[in-house]
Design a protein around this motif. Structure first.
Motif, PDB file in Angstrom:
ATOM      1  N   PRO A 199       0.811  -1.207   0.000  1.00 42.81           N
ATOM      2  CA  PRO A 199       0.000   0.000   0.000  1.00 42.81           C
ATOM      3  C   PRO A 199       0.844   1.255   0.000  1.00 42.81           C
ATOM      4  CG  PRO A 199      -0.058  -1.012   2.147  1.00 42.81           C
ATOM      5  CD  PRO A 199       0.679  -1.951   1.255  1.00 42.81           C
ATOM      6  N   PHE A 200       2.105   1.097   0.379  1.00 42.98           N
ATOM      7  CA  PHE A 200       2.954   2.283   0.401  1.00 42.98           C
ATOM      8  C   PHE A 200       3.286   2.744  -0.992  1.00 42.98           C
ATOM      9  CE2 PHE A 200       3.134   1.817   4.727  1.00 42.98           C
ATOM     10  CZ  PHE A 200       3.491   0.538   5.074  1.00 42.98           C
ATOM     11  N   GLN A 201       3.073   1.850  -1.955  1.00 40.73           N
ATOM     12  CA  GLN A 201       3.554   2.202  -3.274  1.00 40.73           C
ATOM     13  C   GLN A 201       2.464   2.274  -4.305  1.00 40.73           C
ATOM     14  OE1 GLN A 201       7.733   0.152  -4.152  1.00 40.73           O
ATOM     15  NE2 GLN A 201       6.413   0.862  -5.785  1.00 40.73           N
ATOM     16  N   SER A 202       1.205   2.283  -3.845  1.00 42.11           N
ATOM     17  CA  SER A 202       0.149   2.086  -4.832  1.00 42.11           C
ATOM     18  C   SER A 202       0.134   3.179  -5.881  1.00 42.11           C
ATOM     19  CB  SER A 202      -1.197   2.011  -4.133  1.00 42.11           C
ATOM     20  OG  SER A 202      -1.393   3.181  -3.389  1.00 42.11           O
ATOM     21  N   TYR A 203       0.438   4.415  -5.483  1.00 42.28           N
ATOM     22  CA  TYR A 203       0.372   5.488  -6.479  1.00 42.28           C
ATOM     23  C   TYR A 203       1.453   5.340  -7.523  1.00 42.28           C
ATOM     24  CZ  TYR A 203      -3.058   7.893  -3.702  1.00 42.28           C
ATOM     25  OH  TYR A 203      -4.196   8.213  -3.044  1.00 42.28           O
ATOM     26  N   CYS A 204       2.677   5.084  -7.071  1.00 41.82           N
ATOM     27  CA  CYS A 204       3.776   4.919  -8.030  1.00 41.82           C
ATOM     28  C   CYS A 204       3.480   3.776  -8.977  1.00 41.82           C
ATOM     29  CB  CYS A 204       5.082   4.617  -7.288  1.00 41.82           C
ATOM     30  SG  CYS A 204       5.840   6.089  -6.655  1.00 41.82           S
ATOM     31  N   VAL A 207       0.960   4.845 -11.557  1.00 40.73           N
ATOM     32  CA  VAL A 207       1.375   5.850 -12.525  1.00 40.73           C
ATOM     33  C   VAL A 207       2.482   5.324 -13.424  1.00 40.73           C
ATOM     34  CG1 VAL A 207       2.485   8.073 -12.759  1.00 40.73           C
ATOM     35  CG2 VAL A 207       0.639   7.797 -11.145  1.00 40.73           C
ATOM     36  N   LEU A 228      -8.022   4.277 -15.795  1.00 43.45           N
ATOM     37  CA  LEU A 228      -6.915   4.836 -15.017  1.00 43.45           C
ATOM     38  C   LEU A 228      -7.349   6.115 -14.313  1.00 43.45           C
ATOM     39  CD1 LEU A 228      -3.827   4.364 -17.291  1.00 43.45           C
ATOM     40  CD2 LEU A 228      -4.079   3.589 -14.970  1.00 43.45           C
ATOM     41  N   GLN A 229      -8.048   6.964 -15.066  1.00 45.04           N
ATOM     42  CA  GLN A 229      -8.491   8.219 -14.478  1.00 45.04           C
ATOM     43  C   GLN A 229      -9.390   7.957 -13.291  1.00 45.04           C
ATOM     44  OE1 GLN A 229     -11.089  10.337 -17.029  1.00 45.04           O
ATOM     45  NE2 GLN A 229     -11.291  12.068 -15.667  1.00 45.04           N
ATOM     46  N   LEU A 232      -7.399   6.580 -10.259  1.00 47.40           N
ATOM     47  CA  LEU A 232      -6.632   7.609  -9.565  1.00 47.40           C
ATOM     48  C   LEU A 232      -7.562   8.520  -8.775  1.00 47.40           C
ATOM     49  CD1 LEU A 232      -4.009   8.489 -12.293  1.00 47.40           C
ATOM     50  CD2 LEU A 232      -3.589   7.385 -10.132  1.00 47.40           C
ATOM     51  N   GLN A 233      -8.684   8.876  -9.397  1.00 50.70           N
ATOM     52  CA  GLN A 233      -9.593   9.790  -8.704  1.00 50.70           C
ATOM     53  C   GLN A 233     -10.188   9.154  -7.464  1.00 50.70           C
ATOM     54  OE1 GLN A 233     -12.172  10.948 -11.920  1.00 50.70           O
ATOM     55  NE2 GLN A 233     -11.310  13.008 -11.967  1.00 50.70           N
ATOM     56  N   LEU A 236      -7.643   9.026  -4.670  1.00 51.72           N
ATOM     57  CA  LEU A 236      -7.425  10.328  -4.046  1.00 51.72           C
ATOM     58  C   LEU A 236      -8.603  10.701  -3.156  1.00 51.72           C
ATOM     59  CD1 LEU A 236      -5.925  12.140  -7.116  1.00 51.72           C
ATOM     60  CD2 LEU A 236      -4.740  11.498  -5.051  1.00 51.72           C
ATOM     61  N   GLU A 239      -8.492   8.831   0.053  1.00 53.52           N
ATOM     62  CA  GLU A 239      -7.489   9.345   0.976  1.00 53.52           C
ATOM     63  C   GLU A 239      -8.018  10.567   1.701  1.00 53.52           C
ATOM     64  OE1 GLU A 239      -3.758   9.992  -0.930  1.00 53.52           O
ATOM     65  OE2 GLU A 239      -3.127  11.147   0.825  1.00 53.52           O
ATOM     66  N   LYS A 240      -8.682  11.451   0.934  1.00 53.24           N
ATOM     67  CA  LYS A 240      -9.230  12.654   1.568  1.00 53.24           C
ATOM     68  C   LYS A 240     -10.262  12.288   2.611  1.00 53.24           C
ATOM     69  CE  LYS A 240      -9.403  15.658  -2.231  1.00 53.24           C
ATOM     70  NZ  LYS A 240     -10.126  16.570  -3.040  1.00 53.24           N
TER      71      LYS A 240
ATOM     72  N   LEU B 105      -1.597   9.587 -19.200  1.00 51.05           N
ATOM     73  CA  LEU B 105      -2.266   8.361 -18.785  1.00 51.05           C
ATOM     74  C   LEU B 105      -3.776   8.499 -18.793  1.00 51.05           C
ATOM     75  CD1 LEU B 105      -0.206   7.064 -15.775  1.00 51.05           C
ATOM     76  CD2 LEU B 105      -0.511   5.972 -17.962  1.00 51.05           C
ATOM     77  N   THR B 106      -4.253   9.687 -18.405  1.00 50.07           N
ATOM     78  CA  THR B 106      -5.696   9.757 -18.254  1.00 50.07           C
ATOM     79  C   THR B 106      -6.415  10.132 -19.535  1.00 50.07           C
ATOM     80  OG1 THR B 106      -5.563  12.032 -17.535  1.00 50.07           O
ATOM     81  CG2 THR B 106      -5.565  10.353 -15.838  1.00 50.07           C
ATOM     82  N   LEU B 114      -7.260  15.286 -14.564  1.00 46.03           N
ATOM     83  CA  LEU B 114      -7.552  15.473 -13.152  1.00 46.03           C
ATOM     84  C   LEU B 114      -7.576  16.964 -12.854  1.00 46.03           C
ATOM     85  CD1 LEU B 114      -5.204  12.827 -11.532  1.00 46.03           C
ATOM     86  CD2 LEU B 114      -7.586  12.601 -12.117  1.00 46.03           C
ATOM     87  N   GLU B 118      -6.471  17.699  -7.414  1.00 52.86           N
ATOM     88  CA  GLU B 118      -6.188  16.266  -7.422  1.00 52.86           C
ATOM     89  C   GLU B 118      -4.771  16.009  -7.912  1.00 52.86           C
ATOM     90  OE1 GLU B 118      -9.266  15.024 -10.003  1.00 52.86           O
ATOM     91  OE2 GLU B 118     -10.658  14.518  -8.409  1.00 52.86           O
ATOM     92  N   GLN B 121      -2.298  16.689  -5.197  1.00 48.10           N
ATOM     93  CA  GLN B 121      -2.325  15.629  -4.194  1.00 48.10           C
ATOM     94  C   GLN B 121      -1.613  14.387  -4.717  1.00 48.10           C
ATOM     95  OE1 GLN B 121      -6.292  14.548  -3.157  1.00 48.10           O
ATOM     96  NE2 GLN B 121      -5.655  13.189  -1.534  1.00 48.10           N
ATOM     97  N   GLU B 129       6.282   8.739  -1.967  1.00 45.85           N
ATOM     98  CA  GLU B 129       6.585   7.322  -2.043  1.00 45.85           C
ATOM     99  C   GLU B 129       7.950   7.049  -2.638  1.00 45.85           C
ATOM    100  OE1 GLU B 129       3.482   5.662  -4.340  1.00 45.85           O
ATOM    101  OE2 GLU B 129       1.968   5.876  -2.787  1.00 45.85           O
TER     102      GLU B 129
END
Lengths: 570, 161
Positions: A199-204, A207, A228-229, A232-233, A236, A239-240, B105-106, B114, B118, B121, B129
């Motif tokens: 989970p520490f790397q999910s964003y990397c 992307v 993908l969009q 990612l949304q 995010l 997380e908020k 990508l999007t 985005l 966003e 963030q 990371e």
């Protein structure tokens, strides 16, 4: 390539040969794989659906294909071990004869069973009614348990013990389904683990490694962009939301927890209401449909289908209520979806359980001495297994009719209305998206009915196979003509695993009624292969007692607890 | 592979395919690259043309195919991936590079991007990371470190042959 060529000059002949042979082997394997993929059922259809609508919807259709295959294999199993010997011996192939069961002359009352196979002049309408409710002419066919009143089949000199075969085939198909589902879900589980691993790397990960370089179709590329969009949304947003939750004050927390408790209690109340109504309706239907009153045959049909209708109604209203209620509970979106789904699953599977429970309470209704000599209510249910089989058959047929009716009378008119009528109210209604979870729960419900019903009605799997086969094409047509691609693409790997888990829950639920019927409730004395036994399970101890004593000792040793528990654990 | 390369050339030049250069517009017609959002970067990275017109010779073409095949090591793949993602060619992935990467990508349309909040963030999370020395950019070794722990990376860079 240059370096490779330079290397080969230095290698010995043996290594050269190995290298070329492994290369050609790889090539051959690749070609075989390519050829065998042509044999897969519906490969082209599912591929085109994936290209147009995404992997989430494609996973629904491959799940459907898996169920068609599973049901077909179960059908082959039951047919070849149970029905085929009877057919062979009926026509005298291979010098075979049937040994019918001679009932023990213990209590004649228990053995009175006259299925009202149609006699004399009958209206065409009666055939239709019988087809829909499994009574009449259908009751005396191979379809139901009651027909198999056969002790053994003699094929040349071998004695084929039919009751034993019946029981073992039942265990076999349950075990086969179990193992196959586990095998499929293990693959999905590994994938899931990997995805959630870091989970520490999910964003990397998303992307840098998000784009699949194998995509060549612009349509598929667009889908990938959108998914993908969306991913990612949502990440995010979650997380908020988590940050917001962590910052909640004490007062707010109290308020939300008490609200959740109240809503959970409401949900439980609604569920118990549903279950109680199913129970009452089943009892009512059983009591009233046993008075054969030909003048009211339409009403009779309606009464017989009443439990199925109530269950379908509960399955339809339940999810609506749950998705409405959950908006008040203020969970993260992902958790919301999971919880609603869990509640819907519970409604669907538990309603079958309640139906069976109410059937059994009727069958074993033993106050005022109704079941004294036989152990079950023999007056109302001389052949109770056939009755349970008929209920399952009715559920399955009704489920099929409802799916077809919804497709015909709800989806197509809706599309016609929305495209041609520009009235504001209807436009707000809009095109419907393909609700994957609802559809999947529908077919899992159908499959659970099939698993439970196959013990009581050995030819039910073939009906299920044909039903799912037709449903595939119906859903595909509905999808292509009336659905718009979802605005929120769903990840396929986690949904696949989830479908299989729910299917497994359905299978485990199916074990319970079948187990109880085999082991606890006395088998009918008037029909079926287990007439001379107290319960269906008794066939096995009886057969074992006929084995040589050495083998008996081994088998008893295996069955004793000291051995069985570690065996299961491993 | 040679056959595919020569198919991209106009007829007159096919005899000299070994030494000819294929213009960028032709390369972009390859099915694997057509739908790829990084197509321009890929052409740019693998092209060794002195005139900077991103045309590719046969050796460049082979280089590209070998990096994307499944026999390339992950070191090579991550090295080239870094160069592809580095939009301003400055040797590090800074905020602007990451922003352009996410936009690729999007999708290209307006509504598929985005929002700026966003994006902020997301970039913040990515840097948290992967940026080990906390300098606000990702250099090659940080990138390779992050990618080596990512389970999806090996699969995504394989063109099926």
């Amino acid at each position: 390539r240059d370096t490779q060529q330079a290397d080969t000059e230095h290698l010995s002949k043996w290594k050269k040969w190995r290298r070329t042979s492994s290369k050609s082997l790889k090539k051959v394997l690749g070609e075989v794989k390519g050829l065998s993929s042509y044999l897969v059922l519906w490969r082209h259809d599912i591929h085109s659906i994936e290209g147009k609508f995404g992997t989430g919807i494609q996973s629904y259709f491959s799940f459907l294909r898996f169920l068609v295959l599973l049901n077909f294999i179960i059908f082959i199993l039951m047919f070849s071990f149970v029905t085929l010997p009877i057919i062979i011996s009926k026509y005298g192939v291979f010098n075979s004869t049937i040994a019918y069961i001679s009932p023990r002359i213990i209590d004649d009352i228990c053995t009175i069973y006259e299925p009202s196979g149609d006699k004399g002049l009958v209206y065409f309408y009666t055939y239709l009614k019988d087809l829909l409710s499994g009574t009449g002419f259908l009751e005396v066919t191979h379809l139901f348990y009651g027909y198999y009143s056969i002790d053994a089949v003699w094929i040349s000199i071998m004695r084929y013990n039919l009751p034993l075969a019946y029981l073992l085939a039942t265990f076999a198909y349950l075990a086969l389904s179990f193992l196959w589902i586990i095998k499929r879900s293990v693959e999905g589980f590994k994938h899931n683990l990997v995805h959630d691993a870091d989970p520490f790397q999910s964003y990397c990960n998303k992307v840098f490694a998000g784009w699949d370089f194998c995509i060549t179709d612009p349509h598929a590329a667009q889908l990938k962009h959108r998914s993908l969009q969306y991913e990612l949304q949502t990440d995010l947003q979650e997380e908020k939301l988590k940050q917001k939750i962590a910052e909640r004050s004490m007062v707010e927390k109290l308020r939300i927890y008490s609200l959740r408790v109240i809503i959970n209690i409401t949900v439980i109340a609604i569920l118990s209401g549903c279950f109680y109504s199913i129970y009452r309706v089943t009892v009512f239907s059983q009591e009233n449909s046993n008075d054969i009153d030909n003048a009211n045959s339409q009403v009779n049909l309606l009464v017989q289908y009443l439990p199925s209708m109530v269950i379908t109604l509960a399955n339809f209203i339940g999810p609506l209520i749950f998705s409405f209620l959950i908006t008040f509970e203020d969970y993260t979106p992902a958790f919301e979806i999971k919880l609603t789904l869990l509640r819907c699953v519970f409604v669907r599977l538990a309603s079958i359980g309640v139906l069976l429970f109410s059937l059994w309470s009727q069958i074993s209704d033993c106050d005022s001495d109704k079941c004294e000599p036989c152990g079950y209510n023999y007056k109302l249910y001389p052949c109770w297994e056939s009755d349970v089989g008929q209920e399952m058959y009715k559920l399955m047929i009704f489920d099929f009719i409802v799916i077809l009716a919804v497709a015909l009378f709800v989806d197509f008119p809706r599309k016609l209305l929305v495209t041609h009528c520009s009235c504001k109210l209807i436009q707000w209604f809009g095109h419907k998206e393909f609700e994957i979870s609802d559809n999947v729960l529908e077919i899992i419900y159908g499959q659970t009915i099939c698993w439970i019903g196959t013990f009581f009605s050995p030819l039910l799997p073939v009906i299920a196979t044909i039903k799912y086969f037709i449903i595939f094409y119906v859903k595909k047509i509905v999808l292509i003509h009336t659905r718009k691609p979802a605005a929120r693409p769903i990840r396929a790997s986690s949904s696949n695993f989830f479908f299989l888990v729910v299917l497994l829950i359905g299978l485990l639920l199916a074990f319970v009624p079948v187990g109880v019927s085999i082991a606890r409730i006395p088998s009918s004395k008037a029909c079926g292969p287990f007439r001379n036994f107290n319960t269906s399970w008794e066939v096995i101890p009886d057969t074992i007692l006929e084995f040589p004593t050495g083998l008996q000792h081994v088998l008893f040793g295996m069955a004793s607890e000291a051995f069985a528990v570690p065996f299961f654990v491993i | 592979a040679y056959k595919r390369f020569s198919e991209l050339l106009p007829k007159e030049e096919r005899e000299n395919a070994c030494s000819a250069r294929v213009p960028k517009s032709q390369i972009l017609m390859l099915p694997e690259l057509r739908a790829n959002p990084f197509q321009h970067r890929i052409c740019h990275v693998f092209s060794t043309s002195e005139t900077r017109d991103d045309s590719m010779s046969f050796e460049d073409f082979l280089d590209m195919l070998s990096v994307f095949s499944d026999s390339a090591t992950s070191d090579i793949k991550s090295h080239y991936a870094f160069r592809i993602f580095d939009f301003d060619n400055d040797g590090t992935l800074d905020r602007k590079d990451l922003e352009q990467l996410v936009n690729c990508l999007t999708g290209q349309g307006e509504e598929s991007r985005l929002s700026s909040a966003e994006m902020e963030q997301l970039i913040q999370n990515i840097l948290e990371e992967s940026d080990i020395d906390k300098d606000g950019t990702i250099n090659l070794s940080e990138f390779q470190h992050v990618v080596s722990r990512s389970p999806d990376f090996a699969r995504c860079g394989d063109l099926q042959r």
